[in-house]
Design a protein around this motif. Structure first.
Motif, short mmCIF file in Angstrom:
data_model
loop_
_atom_site.label_atom_id
_atom_site.label_comp_id
_atom_site.label_asym_id
_atom_site.label_seq_id
_atom_site.Cartn_x
_atom_site.Cartn_y
_atom_site.Cartn_z
N GLN A 56 93.92 -39.33 -148.57
CA GLN A 56 92.84 -39.99 -149.29
C GLN A 56 92.41 -41.22 -148.50
OE1 GLN A 56 93.23 -40.56 -153.50
NE2 GLN A 56 91.82 -42.29 -153.51
N ALA A 57 91.10 -41.43 -148.46
CA ALA A 57 90.55 -42.61 -147.79
C ALA A 57 89.57 -43.28 -148.74
CB ALA A 57 89.86 -42.22 -146.49
N ASP A 58 89.75 -44.57 -148.94
CA ASP A 58 88.87 -45.36 -149.82
C ASP A 58 88.11 -46.36 -148.96
OD1 ASP A 58 89.85 -44.20 -152.28
OD2 ASP A 58 91.68 -45.34 -151.94
N PHE A 59 86.81 -46.49 -149.25
CA PHE A 59 85.95 -47.36 -148.45
C PHE A 59 85.17 -48.31 -149.34
CE2 PHE A 59 86.57 -43.47 -146.08
CZ PHE A 59 86.91 -43.94 -144.83
N ASP A 60 85.11 -49.57 -148.92
CA ASP A 60 84.25 -50.57 -149.53
C ASP A 60 82.96 -50.54 -148.71
OD1 ASP A 60 82.90 -52.78 -150.46
OD2 ASP A 60 84.50 -54.21 -149.99
N LEU A 61 81.88 -50.08 -149.32
CA LEU A 61 80.63 -49.83 -148.59
C LEU A 61 79.70 -51.04 -148.50
CD1 LEU A 61 79.85 -46.26 -149.98
CD2 LEU A 61 80.95 -46.87 -147.82
N ALA A 62 80.23 -52.24 -148.67
CA ALA A 62 79.39 -53.44 -148.55
C ALA A 62 78.66 -53.44 -147.22
CB ALA A 62 80.26 -54.70 -148.68
N GLY A 63 77.36 -53.67 -147.26
CA GLY A 63 76.56 -53.73 -146.05
C GLY A 63 76.06 -52.37 -145.56
N LEU A 64 76.33 -51.29 -146.30
CA LEU A 64 75.91 -49.96 -145.85
C LEU A 64 74.40 -49.84 -145.74
CD1 LEU A 64 76.51 -47.00 -145.09
CD2 LEU A 64 76.34 -46.47 -147.50
N GLU A 65 73.68 -50.35 -146.72
CA GLU A 65 72.22 -50.22 -146.68
C GLU A 65 71.65 -50.89 -145.43
OE1 GLU A 65 68.30 -50.84 -149.52
OE2 GLU A 65 70.24 -51.52 -150.22
N GLU A 66 72.14 -52.08 -145.10
CA GLU A 66 71.69 -52.77 -143.90
C GLU A 66 72.10 -52.02 -142.65
OE1 GLU A 66 73.40 -54.22 -146.36
OE2 GLU A 66 72.12 -55.80 -147.17
N ALA A 67 73.31 -51.43 -142.67
CA ALA A 67 73.78 -50.66 -141.52
C ALA A 67 72.89 -49.44 -141.28
CB ALA A 67 75.24 -50.23 -141.74
#
Length: 174
Positions: free
Chosen positions: A150-161
């Motif tokens: 299992q891998a968990d990701f905090d997607l903060a900044g994804l839209e800008e990326a």
């Protein structure tokens, strides 16, 4: 003379602080994403998982890496992949359980890449569903008897990326 050096030092310090603040603001916008471009025109943004997977009989641990990418020329234009240190035993396709923002889980079919250490999903639709999200959880089987990862990701900044990748790739974001 001393006043001249003190004024020069103050101006230099102000410039350094202004530059550091600009870098901090840019870094805050992009979260923990790492950007890259290769010679073949592949533009990427990668993010380490917030959790660790244990490998090597428990002696080592690592964070899987999620990468979103755009090809400047060619198809598929958008791709996402998960980089692992331990290979899965599947040869062509693997089912990954996906949960976005803690919502209900759904299954997706991902391709198995080189030596089973890369799981790949082509197409803009997967990235499009992540743009408004804050958290992503992926779960998969390493093999019939090997257990689950299992891998968990905090997607903060994804839209800008995604916007930065699309701009570099000269295409519209998904």
């Amino acid at each position: 003379m001393s006043l001249f050096f003190e004024t020069g030092r103050a101006v230099a310090l102000a410039l350094v602080l202004a530059f550091a603040c600009d870098l901090a603001q840019a870094d805050a916008l992009a979260g923990d994403w790492r950007f890259g471009t290769d010679d073949a025109g592949l533009v990427t943004a990668s993010l380490h998982a917030t959790n660790k997977l244990i490998t090597g009989g428990g002696a080592l641990s690592y964070s899987p890496v999620l990468t979103i990418a755009c090809r400047a020329d060619g198809e598929p234009r958008w791709t996402e992949w998960l980089q692992l240190n331990d290979g899965v035993s599947a040869s062509r396709k693997i089912t990954i359980s996906v949960s976005v923002d803690g919502g209900g889980k759904f299954d997706e079919s991902w391709s198995v890449g080189s030596r089973g250490r890369m799981l790949v999903r082509d197409g803009a639709d997967g990235i499009k569903r992540l743009v408004p999200a804050r958290r992503l959880s992926l779960s998969w089987r390493f093999g019939l008897l090997s257990g689950r990862g299992q891998a968990d990701f905090d997607l903060a900044g994804l839209e800008e990326a995604v916007e930065q990748i699309a701009e570099t790739c000269r295409t519209d974001p998904p």
